[in-house]
Every structure is written in structure tokens, then in C-alpha cells.
Design a protein around this motif. Structure first.
Motif, PDB file in Angstrom:
ATOM      1  N   VAL A  31       0.684  -1.215  -0.088  1.00  0.00           N
ATOM      2  CA  VAL A  31      -0.094   0.075  -0.090  1.00  0.00           C
ATOM      3  C   VAL A  31       0.755   1.236  -0.098  1.00  0.00           C
ATOM      4  CG1 VAL A  31      -1.580   1.554   1.352  1.00  0.00           C
ATOM      5  CG2 VAL A  31      -2.005  -1.009   0.871  1.00  0.00           C
ATOM      6  N   ILE A  32       1.878   1.254   0.992  1.00  0.00           N
ATOM      7  CA  ILE A  32       2.575   2.354   0.850  1.00  0.00           C
ATOM      8  C   ILE A  32       3.712   2.622  -0.367  1.00  0.00           C
ATOM      9  CG2 ILE A  32       4.743   3.608   2.086  1.00  0.00           C
ATOM     10  CD1 ILE A  32       3.536   2.140   4.784  1.00  0.00           C
ATOM     11  N   TYR A  33       3.944   1.635  -0.847  1.00  0.00           N
ATOM     12  CA  TYR A  33       4.916   1.691  -2.111  1.00  0.00           C
ATOM     13  C   TYR A  33       3.789   2.095  -3.362  1.00  0.00           C
ATOM     14  CZ  TYR A  33       8.199   0.360  -5.610  1.00  0.00           C
ATOM     15  OH  TYR A  33       9.189   0.526  -6.732  1.00  0.00           O
ATOM     16  N   LEU A  34       3.062   1.509  -3.587  1.00  0.00           N
ATOM     17  CA  LEU A  34       1.966   1.760  -4.680  1.00  0.00           C
ATOM     18  C   LEU A  34       1.342   2.989  -4.664  1.00  0.00           C
ATOM     19  CD1 LEU A  34       0.790  -1.997  -5.591  1.00  0.00           C
ATOM     20  CD2 LEU A  34       2.743  -0.608  -6.569  1.00  0.00           C
ATOM     21  N   PHE A  35       0.700   3.269  -3.470  1.00  0.00           N
ATOM     22  CA  PHE A  35      -0.303   4.648  -3.210  1.00  0.00           C
ATOM     23  C   PHE A  35       0.305   5.466  -2.324  1.00  0.00           C
ATOM     24  CE2 PHE A  35      -2.625   0.396  -3.850  1.00  0.00           C
ATOM     25  CZ  PHE A  35      -3.341   0.880  -5.113  1.00  0.00           C
ATOM     26  N   GLY A  36       1.646   5.657  -2.072  1.00  0.00           N
ATOM     27  CA  GLY A  36       2.326   6.764  -1.238  1.00  0.00           C
ATOM     28  C   GLY A  36       2.112   8.010  -1.613  1.00  0.00           C
ATOM     29  N   ASN A  37       2.210   8.124  -3.056  1.00  0.00           N
ATOM     30  CA  ASN A  37       1.988   9.655  -3.347  1.00  0.00           C
ATOM     31  C   ASN A  37       0.580  10.083  -3.370  1.00  0.00           C
ATOM     32  OD1 ASN A  37       4.757   9.788  -4.085  1.00  0.00           O
ATOM     33  ND2 ASN A  37       4.250   9.022  -6.260  1.00  0.00           N
ATOM     34  N   ILE A  38      -0.445   9.197  -3.662  1.00  0.00           N
ATOM     35  CA  ILE A  38      -1.688   9.465  -3.526  1.00  0.00           C
ATOM     36  C   ILE A  38      -2.180   9.733  -2.154  1.00  0.00           C
ATOM     37  CG2 ILE A  38      -4.292   8.767  -4.047  1.00  0.00           C
ATOM     38  CD1 ILE A  38      -3.016   7.147  -6.326  1.00  0.00           C
ATOM     39  N   LEU A  39      -1.761   8.709  -1.118  1.00  0.00           N
ATOM     40  CA  LEU A  39      -2.330   8.966   0.331  1.00  0.00           C
ATOM     41  C   LEU A  39      -1.328   9.662   1.058  1.00  0.00           C
ATOM     42  CD1 LEU A  39      -3.545   5.126   0.785  1.00  0.00           C
ATOM     43  CD2 LEU A  39      -4.832   7.172   0.125  1.00  0.00           C
ATOM     44  N   ALA A  40      -0.316  10.401   0.672  1.00  0.00           N
ATOM     45  CA  ALA A  40       0.737  11.141   1.378  1.00  0.00           C
ATOM     46  C   ALA A  40       0.225  12.034   2.398  1.00  0.00           C
ATOM     47  CB  ALA A  40       1.631  12.208   0.235  1.00  0.00           C
ATOM     48  N   PRO A  41      -0.838  12.760   2.057  1.00  0.00           N
ATOM     49  CA  PRO A  41      -1.449  13.517   3.438  1.00  0.00           C
ATOM     50  C   PRO A  41      -2.012  12.685   4.422  1.00  0.00           C
ATOM     51  CG  PRO A  41      -2.300  14.492   1.081  1.00  0.00           C
ATOM     52  CD  PRO A  41      -1.727  13.273   0.959  1.00  0.00           C
ATOM     53  N   LEU A  42      -2.567  11.542   3.933  1.00  0.00           N
ATOM     54  CA  LEU A  42      -2.942  10.695   5.190  1.00  0.00           C
ATOM     55  C   LEU A  42      -1.687  10.139   5.880  1.00  0.00           C
ATOM     56  CD1 LEU A  42      -5.394   8.856   6.417  1.00  0.00           C
ATOM     57  CD2 LEU A  42      -4.919   7.039   4.658  1.00  0.00           C
ATOM     58  N   PHE A  43      -0.916   9.865   5.263  1.00  0.00           N
ATOM     59  CA  PHE A  43       0.290   9.265   5.792  1.00  0.00           C
ATOM     60  C   PHE A  43       1.159  10.145   6.923  1.00  0.00           C
ATOM     61  CE2 PHE A  43       0.765   6.258   2.282  1.00  0.00           C
ATOM     62  CZ  PHE A  43      -0.194   5.058   2.699  1.00  0.00           C
ATOM     63  N   VAL A  44       1.078  11.474   6.153  1.00  0.00           N
ATOM     64  CA  VAL A  44       1.781  12.432   7.047  1.00  0.00           C
ATOM     65  C   VAL A  44       0.731  12.853   8.349  1.00  0.00           C
ATOM     66  CG1 VAL A  44       2.117  15.059   7.109  1.00  0.00           C
ATOM     67  CG2 VAL A  44       2.821  13.557   5.020  1.00  0.00           C
ATOM     68  N   ALA A  45      -0.563  12.792   8.109  1.00  0.00           N
ATOM     69  CA  ALA A  45      -1.457  13.222   9.170  1.00  0.00           C
ATOM     70  C   ALA A  45      -1.183  12.029  10.310  1.00  0.00           C
ATOM     71  CB  ALA A  45      -2.759  13.140   8.781  1.00  0.00           C
ATOM     72  N   ILE A  46      -1.141  10.887   9.989  1.00  0.00           N
ATOM     73  CA  ILE A  46      -0.904   9.496  10.665  1.00  0.00           C
ATOM     74  C   ILE A  46       0.423   9.837  11.615  1.00  0.00           C
ATOM     75  CG2 ILE A  46      -0.535   6.995  10.978  1.00  0.00           C
ATOM     76  CD1 ILE A  46      -2.262   6.728   8.625  1.00  0.00           C
ATOM     77  N   VAL A  47       1.579  10.166  10.850  1.00  0.00           N
ATOM     78  CA  VAL A  47       2.742  10.103  11.834  1.00  0.00           C
ATOM     79  C   VAL A  47       2.655  11.357  12.733  1.00  0.00           C
ATOM     80  CG1 VAL A  47       5.410  10.612  11.395  1.00  0.00           C
ATOM     81  CG2 VAL A  47       4.104   9.123   9.514  1.00  0.00           C
TER      82      VAL A  47
END
Length: 360
Positions: A31-47
Motif C-alpha cells: 500500500v505504501i509503495y504503490l499508493f504513497g504519493n496519492i495517500l501522502a496527506p493521510l500518511f503525514v497526518a498519521i505520523v
């Protein structure tokens, strides 16, 4: 061959908890490798929500409900962010623009000095080789300048997206912090039942990751501030810009300190030449790096998992290549996670073998 693969699979994945752990790790990576750019705001918010959960939990010890504690922490976080963007970043950008403006003069001075080397050392240095090297460097700088200019225009075009993220990320952080327990319970419903080993690995890693992140942020602030005041009082040009580079260099163990020494030494050399001021600055800079490696790091990371330097460097290269800045930032926690999983894997299998022997 197929029998050997089947036997290996049966040996390593006979426990359902092991299979679930492996599938969860594999799914997360994909998920992170394939959709990292699309879900970047979500991942940043989680971190960021993960980082701010500790002060929220701390405030709740004083009988403050989670919603009010979240609002207090988010207000402080937004205030500090606004101060950084309006108070610190303009100075850094101004010095970066000044550095780019002065770079041709610095290059001309360096070229003039290099061209004098064949006259001083005719037997050791060939003038044709020097001319070829200078031409190669100029071509590289021209190409790099064009790339940076194109990236600057691309960044300007993405300002609208950045503004959206500036609103979207804090909003998601508020809901993640306020409704943490409800979100975790909702996500747990979609996870497999046999996740005991995954929960065990996460429980062991949670405290280590949090301690590492807090320690790394503290180290960046200490090293960056100490370096800035040292450069400022010694009147080094681009002091804020270089201090930020030195502070961020601690993200990359071993490699960062060596890499950032080059621009510091080059700027000091072009400003003062081979002089006592240059020597004093490099001595002060060396003292900061020594204190960081021998005092600050042992104090902040005394409870960190021991990893070999080669493992750390390989982790930085792999995870940094996969996920850029965040991969570098979390390289050591991710390496520690891999180590914990590998340590738990044979331990579980050994327990299963012991049970089989007892039953026999």
C-alpha cells in the motif's frame, strides 16, 4: 524443488499468527509503495498524530478529557508551525537566495585558484586535465541549475495542492487524536483474528519508535540551535541555512555529518581563506559534532536497540530510496522492526517444536 519450497513454507508458516504477521507487513508495504504519493496527506497526518498522541495522553493525566487535550495540543502545534514558516523559513530562503547569487563569484574564485596550480606544481598537475575538469564541473552545474529551476516552477504550480494539504492534514490530525480509540476499534474489525504475534511485535516496537522519534527531534533542535549560534557569533555567512543543514544531517547516521561538512568548509574557506578564523570555525564545528556523537546521542538513545552501523547505513539507503525523507527519518525504527520480526519468527517456531515434543 517444489517439495522443498512446500516444506519451507510449512516450517515457517505453520503457525497462523506468523502468517497473519507476514501478510500484514506485506500488505502495508504494498500500500505504501504503490499508493504513497496519492495517500501522502493521510500518511503525514498519521505520523504527526502518532507524535502528538504522547502530549495528549500526558494532559489527560490531569483529568482533562481527550477532546479538550487534543485542542490544546493542536493549537500549540499550529502556533509553532506558523512561527517556523513565518519567522524561520523566510530567513533561510533569503540566505539560500543570497548563496545562489554569490555562487558564480565563488566558482570564479575557485576556478582562478585551480588554474594557478599547474604553475606551482608543473610536474604533478597537467593544465589540460585541469581545464577538462573545470569544463566538466561547469557543465554539471549548468545542468543542475536547469533541473532546480524546473523544479522551482513545478513547486509554484503545486502551491494550490500544498494549501489544500495545509488544511487537510491538521483536520485529519484532530479527528485521529480525538477519536483515537474509536478509529482503532473500527480498524480492528477488519483485521484477521490470529494477530497475537503482530500485536506482540507492535507492543514491543511502540515504545522504542516513540523514544527514537522524540530523541531524534530533540537532537535536531539541539544540534541545529547550537550550530546556528556558533556560526552567528563567528559571523559565518549563510549561518541559518548551514545550521538547518547541520541539524537535518543527524537524520542520516554517519553519512549526514560527513556530507554536510563539505558546504560548511567550502563557505568558510571562500569567506576567510586559509586563516585562523577558518581554523577556529572548523574546530568549533568539530566540537559540536563530537559532543553530538559522544554525549547527546548516548543520552537520548540509551534505550535504543543496538544495531550494527552497517545495518543502519543499509537501512537508510533502502528505506530512503523507497520513501524519500520519511524513509530516512524512520530507517532505524523500520530496521528495528525487521529485527524484532526476525527474532520472533524462529522463537515461535521453537515453541511449536517444544509443544510437539511434549505431546509425543
Amino acid at each position: 524443488m517444489f517439495m522443498q519450497l512446500f516444506q519451507w513454507y510449512k516450517t515457517r508458516f505453520s503457525d497462523p499468527n506468523l502468517s497473519v504477521l507476514f501478510l500484514l507487513l506485506l500488505f502495508s508495504f504494498i500500500v505504501i509503495y504503490l499508493f504513497g504519493n496519492i495517500l501522502a496527506p493521510l500518511f503525514v497526518a498519521i505520523v504527526l498524530a502518532y507524535l502528538l498522541d504522547w502530549p495528549v495522553t500526558y494532559l489527560m493525566r490531569f483529568k482533562i478529557n481527550r477532546t479538550f487535550a487534543t485542542l490544546i495540543v493542536m493549537l500549540l502545534f499550529i502556533s509553532i508551525s506558523i512561527f517556523a514558516f513565518l519567522g524561520v523559513l523566510p530567513t533561510i530562503f533569503k540566505q539560500a537566495a543570497s548563496f545562489i547569487r554569490d555562487l558564480p563569484t565563488m566558482l570564479n574564485q575557485g576556478q582562478a585558484y585551480i588554474l594557478t596550480l599547474p604553475a606551482h606544481y608543473p610536474d604533478a598537475i597537467d593544465p589540460v586535465t585541469i581545464t577538462h575538469i573545470i569544463g566538466t564541473i561547469k557543465s554539471y552545474l549548468v545542468d543542475s541549475g536547469g533541473f532546480l529551476l524546473s523544479q522551482s516552477f513545478a513547486s509554484i504550480l503545486n502551491i494550490a495542492a500544498l494549501l489544500v494539504y495545509a488544511v487537510l492534514v491538521p483536520l485529519m490530525m484532530v479527528f485521529m487524536l480525538k477519536d483515537k480509540n474509536q478509529l482503532i476499534a473500527s480498524m480492528a474489525r477488519f483485521l484477521p483474528q490470529n494477530r497475537k504475534l503482530a500485536a506482540q511485535v507492535w507492543s514491543e516496537m511502540n515504545g522504542q519508535i516513540m523514544n527514537y522519534i522524540r530523541g531524534k527531534i530533540t537532537e535536531i533542535l539541539i544540534v541545529g540551535v547550537a550550530t546556528y549560534f556558533t556560526f552567528f557569533f563567528m559571523d559565518l555567512r549563510y549561518s541559518a541555512l548551514l545550521a538547518v543543514l547541520v541539524g537535518l544531517s543527524v537524520l542520516i547516521p554517519y553519512i549526514g555529518a560527513a556530507a554536510v561538512t563539505v558546504p560548511v568548509a567550502v563557505v568558510a574557506l571562500f569567506q576567510w581563506g586559509i586563516s585562523p578564523e577558518f581554523a577556529y570555525l572548523m574546530i568549533a564545528y568539530g566540537i559540536i559534532q563530537t559532543l553530538d556523537g559522544n554525549l547527546i546521542v548516548p543520552i537520548l538513545f540509551s534505550e535504543a536497540v543496538n544495531l550494527h552501523p552497517v545495518v543502519i547505513i543499509i537501512s537508510v539507503l533502502i528505506f530512503g530510496g523507497l520513501w524519500g525523507f520519511w524513509g530516512v527519518f524512520f530507517a532505524i525504527p523500520l530496521a528495528t522492526l525487521v529485527k524484532a520480526v526476525l527474532n520472533a519468527w524462529p522463537a515461535v517456531q521453537a515453541d511449536l517444536d517444544d509443544i510437539e515434543l511434549i505431546e509425543k
